[in-house]
Design a protein around this motif. Structure first.
Motif, mmCIF file in Angstrom:
data_model
loop_
_atom_site.group_PDB
_atom_site.id
_atom_site.type_symbol
_atom_site.label_atom_id
_atom_site.label_comp_id
_atom_site.label_asym_id
_atom_site.label_seq_id
_atom_site.Cartn_x
_atom_site.Cartn_y
_atom_site.Cartn_z
ATOM 1 N N THR A 245 0.854 -1.188 0.000
ATOM 2 C CA THR A 245 0.000 0.000 0.000
ATOM 3 C C THR A 245 0.887 1.235 0.000
ATOM 4 O O THR A 245 2.088 1.171 0.226
ATOM 5 N N VAL A 246 0.266 2.393 -0.253
ATOM 6 C CA VAL A 246 0.994 3.661 -0.211
ATOM 7 C C VAL A 246 0.363 4.598 0.819
ATOM 8 O O VAL A 246 0.479 5.815 0.722
ATOM 9 N N THR A 247 -0.320 4.010 1.826
ATOM 10 C CA THR A 247 -0.985 4.829 2.840
ATOM 11 C C THR A 247 0.002 5.433 3.824
ATOM 12 O O THR A 247 -0.277 6.450 4.446
ATOM 13 N N GLY A 248 1.172 4.800 4.000
ATOM 14 C CA GLY A 248 2.195 5.345 4.890
ATOM 15 C C GLY A 248 3.313 5.948 4.072
ATOM 16 O O GLY A 248 3.177 7.030 3.496
ATOM 17 N N ALA A 249 4.435 5.235 3.996
ATOM 18 C CA ALA A 249 5.551 5.680 3.143
ATOM 19 C C ALA A 249 5.376 5.106 1.744
ATOM 20 O O ALA A 249 4.786 4.032 1.551
ATOM 21 N N ARG A 250 5.907 5.818 0.764
ATOM 22 C CA ARG A 250 5.854 5.363 -0.619
ATOM 23 C C ARG A 250 7.087 5.887 -1.340
ATOM 24 O O ARG A 250 7.748 6.823 -0.873
ATOM 25 N N GLN A 251 7.396 5.287 -2.487
ATOM 26 C CA GLN A 251 8.519 5.775 -3.281
ATOM 27 C C GLN A 251 7.992 6.382 -4.567
ATOM 28 O O GLN A 251 7.138 5.795 -5.244
ATOM 29 N N SER A 252 8.492 7.599 -4.858
ATOM 30 C CA SER A 252 8.075 8.292 -6.078
ATOM 31 C C SER A 252 9.248 8.348 -7.053
ATOM 32 O O SER A 252 10.408 8.271 -6.658
ATOM 33 N N LEU A 253 8.948 8.474 -8.308
ATOM 34 C CA LEU A 253 9.980 8.490 -9.350
ATOM 35 C C LEU A 253 10.545 9.882 -9.579
ATOM 36 O O LEU A 253 11.570 10.032 -10.249
ATOM 37 N N SER A 254 9.880 10.890 -9.054
ATOM 38 C CA SER A 254 10.357 12.267 -9.261
ATOM 39 C C SER A 254 9.957 13.109 -8.061
ATOM 40 O O SER A 254 9.315 12.627 -7.128
ATOM 41 N N GLY A 255 10.338 14.375 -8.122
ATOM 42 C CA GLY A 255 10.009 15.275 -7.016
ATOM 43 C C GLY A 255 11.033 15.192 -5.902
ATOM 44 O O GLY A 255 12.123 14.629 -6.061
ATOM 45 N N ALA A 256 10.671 15.754 -4.741
ATOM 46 C CA ALA A 256 11.567 15.756 -3.586
ATOM 47 C C ALA A 256 11.004 14.850 -2.490
ATOM 48 O O ALA A 256 9.791 14.675 -2.364
ATOM 49 N N SER A 257 11.896 14.287 -1.697
ATOM 50 C CA SER A 257 11.468 13.432 -0.588
ATOM 51 C C SER A 257 10.823 14.290 0.501
ATOM 52 O O SER A 257 11.332 15.364 0.847
ATOM 53 N N ASN A 258 9.695 13.833 1.036
ATOM 54 C CA ASN A 258 8.998 14.568 2.095
ATOM 55 C C ASN A 258 8.508 13.643 3.208
ATOM 56 O O ASN A 258 7.496 13.919 3.857
ATOM 57 N N LEU A 259 9.239 12.543 3.412
ATOM 58 C CA LEU A 259 8.868 11.606 4.456
ATOM 59 C C LEU A 259 9.007 12.267 5.838
ATOM 60 O O LEU A 259 10.041 12.878 6.133
#
Length: 387
Positions: A245-259
């Motif tokens: 799921t992506v309800t908590g942490a997720r990995q994106s292919l672009s943009g900036a990290s905002n965890l």
């Protein structure tokens, strides 16, 4: 003719007692929870059926509800509907009232405004008990065991850091942690995780992995560390979310990290900052960190005939030996709801009282006139016998 004196006198005495009742009602028009009374007369009949005047037959309690007034005091409560508050004195005797002006005494017991009567609640077994918040004034510290994280990690970033992450040990002492995530160049969907304290000491490490769609890979969605804080071992779980799921942490292919961190459990000792009651009479305790906890629940009583209750101190009543109260929780089985920060005013209606005063006045004047006329007739009779 002499009987007219006594008949008129009985009327005057009866109206005098009725005026006493009205004056008591008016005097208590601003007494919270006071229930007015009405005096009823009955005739006195002799053995031959002739009338011998009137006497006070009964004084009945008016059981209608008074108006509700908001006070802003957090321990003032009123019943909207059926029911009476249950109070108990030091000797264990029970009293019943609609006056909900309550306070906490020095022993943290909920009592009436005079401090002489304990307010009764119902425990989980539906048994009456005194309401005591001594053990709830300060909540003990709770060690942090779980930290939830949420947001995105960009696969184009080399690393991402979250700091500070405040946690609590078993003694309630706060500590700051730092979470450092690194993305190895030879792996697209893998991040290493390192946990350090405010001195830079490494407390634990691990790794999380993602599926190709950016969701968390099963069995790689959490890391745990065990460290010594204030002399005791403490295990802390870093939860990145549910797998796949992506309800908590997720990995994106672009943009900036905002965890970032989401929910962090644990707390220092918490002091009580406020108390309020909901419509079911449950005491809601508010603490310094904004959390709320349920406390005791107010008990309410009902009787098959409230007019048979005996008046006691102030606006309180006691039950006769043959009266058995039904004890229930507010808003259940026909019982009234609780309105917080409010009190019920007296149910005395001044319009009705003034109307009764006029009737009493005229009745007293008429009875007095009967005595005057009877006196004149007897005087004429005596004067006639002299001739």
């Amino acid at each position: 003719m002499l009987q007219s004196f006594f008949t008129g006198l009985s009327g005057m005495l009866g109206f005098s007692k009725s005026l006493d009742t009205v004056s008591n009602n008016v005097a208590n028009m601003n007494t919270p929870g006071y229930r007015g009374t009405s005096t009823f007369m009955r005739d006195v009949v002799g053995e031959n059926g002739s009338g011998f005047g009137a006497t006070v037959g009964d004084t009945a309690t008016r059981t209608s509800s008074g108006d509700i007034k908001q006070t802003g005091n957090e321990t003032d409560i009123a019943i909207v509907g059926e029911g009476l508050f249950v109070l108990q004195n030091e000797s264990g005797d029970y009293f019943y009232t609609r006056a909900g002006q309550f306070i906490f005494n020095e022993e943290n017991m909920l009592v009436d405004s005079t401090g002489d009567f304990f307010v009764m609640g119902l425990n989980e077994d539906s048994n009456l008990e005194r309401i005591d918040i001594s053990e709830q004034r300060i909540l003990p510290p709770v060690a942090t065991t779980n930290i939830d994280l949420k947001g995105a990690l960009a696969s184009t970033d080399d690393s991402h850091q979250i700091t500070p992450i405040p946690i609590y040990d078993a003694s309630g002492i706060s500590h700051d942690l730092t979470l450092t995530l690194r993305n190895p160049t030879d792996s697209i969907n893998l991040w290493t995780v390192e946990v350090t304290n405010n001195l830079g000491d490494i407390l634990g490490d691990g790794e999380i992995r993602f599926n190709s769609d950016g969701s968390l890979l099963e069995n790689f969605n959490q890391i745990s560390i065990t460290t010594s804080l204030s002399g005791s071992e403490q295990t802390i779980n870093f939860n990145f979310g549910e797998p796949n799921t992506v309800t908590g942490a997720r990995q994106s292919l672009s943009g900036a990290s905002n965890l970032v961190t989401g929910t962090v459990d644990g707390n220092a000792p918490l002091g009580l900052t406020g108390v309020k009651f909901n419509e079911k009479g449950v005491m809601i305790l508010q603490y310094s960190n904004g959390d709320t906890h349920d406390g005791s629940q107010i008990a309410v009583a009902s009787f098959s005939n409230e007019q048979n209750l005996e008046r006691s101190t102030g606006a309180m009543f006691t039950a006769k030996d043959d009266q058995t109260p039904t004890i229930r929780r507010p808003a259940e089985e026909g019982m009234g709801k609780i309105k917080g920060e409010s009190i019920e005013l007296s149910n005395v209606d001044l319009t009705q009282e003034f109307a009764d005063i006029l009737i009493i006045q005229r009745g007293y004047q008429a009875s007095s006139q009967v005595m005057s006329v009877a006196n004149e007739l007897i005087e004429q009779l005596y004067n006639g016998t002299r001739g």
